[in-house]
Design a protein around this motif. Structure first.
Motif, PDB file in Angstrom:
ATOM      1  N   ASN A 184      58.183  23.661  67.396  1.00 30.75           N
ATOM      2  CA  ASN A 184      58.409  23.043  66.133  1.00 30.75           C
ATOM      3  C   ASN A 184      59.885  22.377  67.127  1.00 30.75           C
ATOM      4  OD1 ASN A 184      59.830  22.549  64.113  1.00 30.75           O
ATOM      5  ND2 ASN A 184      60.045  24.581  63.529  1.00 30.75           N
ATOM      6  N   SER A 218      56.766  14.170  57.791  1.00 28.12           N
ATOM      7  CA  SER A 218      56.732  15.916  57.133  1.00 28.12           C
ATOM      8  C   SER A 218      55.343  16.487  56.669  1.00 28.12           C
ATOM      9  CB  SER A 218      57.440  15.211  55.136  1.00 28.12           C
ATOM     10  OG  SER A 218      57.810  16.808  54.444  1.00 28.12           O
ATOM     11  N   LYS A 248      54.185  18.680  59.125  1.00 27.02           N
ATOM     12  CA  LYS A 248      55.723  19.921  59.489  1.00 27.02           C
ATOM     13  C   LYS A 248      55.438  20.519  58.578  1.00 27.02           C
ATOM     14  CE  LYS A 248      60.153  22.061  59.948  1.00 27.02           C
ATOM     15  NZ  LYS A 248      61.437  21.708  60.659  1.00 27.02           N
ATOM     16  N   TRP A 271      63.949  16.053  62.909  1.00 25.21           N
ATOM     17  CA  TRP A 271      62.692  17.140  62.232  1.00 25.21           C
ATOM     18  C   TRP A 271      62.861  17.970  62.161  1.00 25.21           C
ATOM     19  CZ3 TRP A 271      57.261  16.940  62.159  1.00 25.21           C
ATOM     20  CH2 TRP A 271      56.588  18.244  62.714  1.00 25.21           C
TER      21      TRP A 271
END
Length: 181
Positions: free
Chosen positions: A168, A99, A102, A178
Motif C-alpha cells: 500500500n 480503486s 485497492k 492512491w
C-alpha cells in the motif's frame, strides 16, 4: 452533497467487495454450497450470468465478474464526478482501475482480520470460518513454511498484514492519488 457522496461510496464499495469476493471464491475453488458463498453468488448472479454469455471464463478466472467489478467501480466514480460537477472519461477509467485494485487489497485485509478474530473466539468450525480458511490458506501456507508457529502463535497473518501495508505504501509512492481512493 457530502452525505450523498458518502452513501454512494458505501453502497458501491460494499457491492464491489461482494463481486471481488466472488472472483476470489472462484479462484480459490471454495465450497459454493456454503451459506456465505451462496449469498455472494445470489447477490452477483443477476449481472454476472448475462455478462458470461459475452465474456467467458479463462484460466480459472471469471472474467465476467472481473469486468463487473471494474464496471461497478467505474459507475461509482462516474456518479461521484457528476455530483462534483464534471465528468472526465479517462480520469474515471483510471480511478476505477486503481480503486478496484485497492478494494481487493482491503477485502483481503478484512477477510484476514475476520479469520484471525474467529480463530480466537470460535468454539467450533462454522461455515463462514471454513470458507475464510479456503480463501486465505493459499496465501498463508507459504508464509507458515518459512515462519513456523512460535509458542502456539501463528504469525503468518501478521506477516501478510505487514506485506499488504508495505504494498500500500509502495503503490502510494507511485500513484499520486492512491491515498484518496
Amino acid at each position: 452533497m457530502q452525505a450523498f457522496s458518502y452513501l454512494i461510496e458505501v453502497v458501491f464499495n460494499l457491492y464491489l467487495m461482494v463481486v471481488l469476493l466472488r472472483v476470489w471464491l472462484q479462484m480459490a475453488r471454495a465450497d459454493f454450497y456454503n451459506p456465505l458463498s451462496q449469498f455472494v453468488v445470489k447477490a452477483t448472479n443477476p449481472v454476472v450470468v448475462p455478462l458470461r454469455r459475452i465474456i467467458p471464463g479463462f484460466a480459472g478466472i471469471d472474467w465476467a465478474a472481473v469486468l463487473l467489478a471494474l464496471l461497478v467501480s467505474f459507475a461509482k466514480w462516474g456518479i461521484l464526478m457528476q455530483l462534483r460537477g464534471g465528468f472526465d472519461l479517462t480520469a474515471v477509467a483510471i480511478l476505477a482501475f486503481f480503486s478496484t485494485l485497492k478494494e481487493a487489497g482491503m477485502l483481503l485485509f478484512w477477510v484476514l482480520l475476520l479469520r484471525a478474530i474467529l480463530s480466537w473466539v470460535s468454539q467450533g468450525r462454522s461455515p463462514v470460518e471454513y470458507v475464510l480458511g479456503q480463501l486465505t490458506e493459499p496465501l498463508l501456507a507459504p508464509i507458515r513454511r518459512i515462519i513456523p508457529a512460535i509458542g502456539g502463535l501463528d504469525l503468518s497473518v501478521l506477516v501478510l498484514f505487514i506485506a499488504l501495508n508495505f504494498l500500500n505504501i509502495l503503490i502510494a509512492g507511485w500513484v499520486p492519488f492512491w491515498s484518496s481512493l
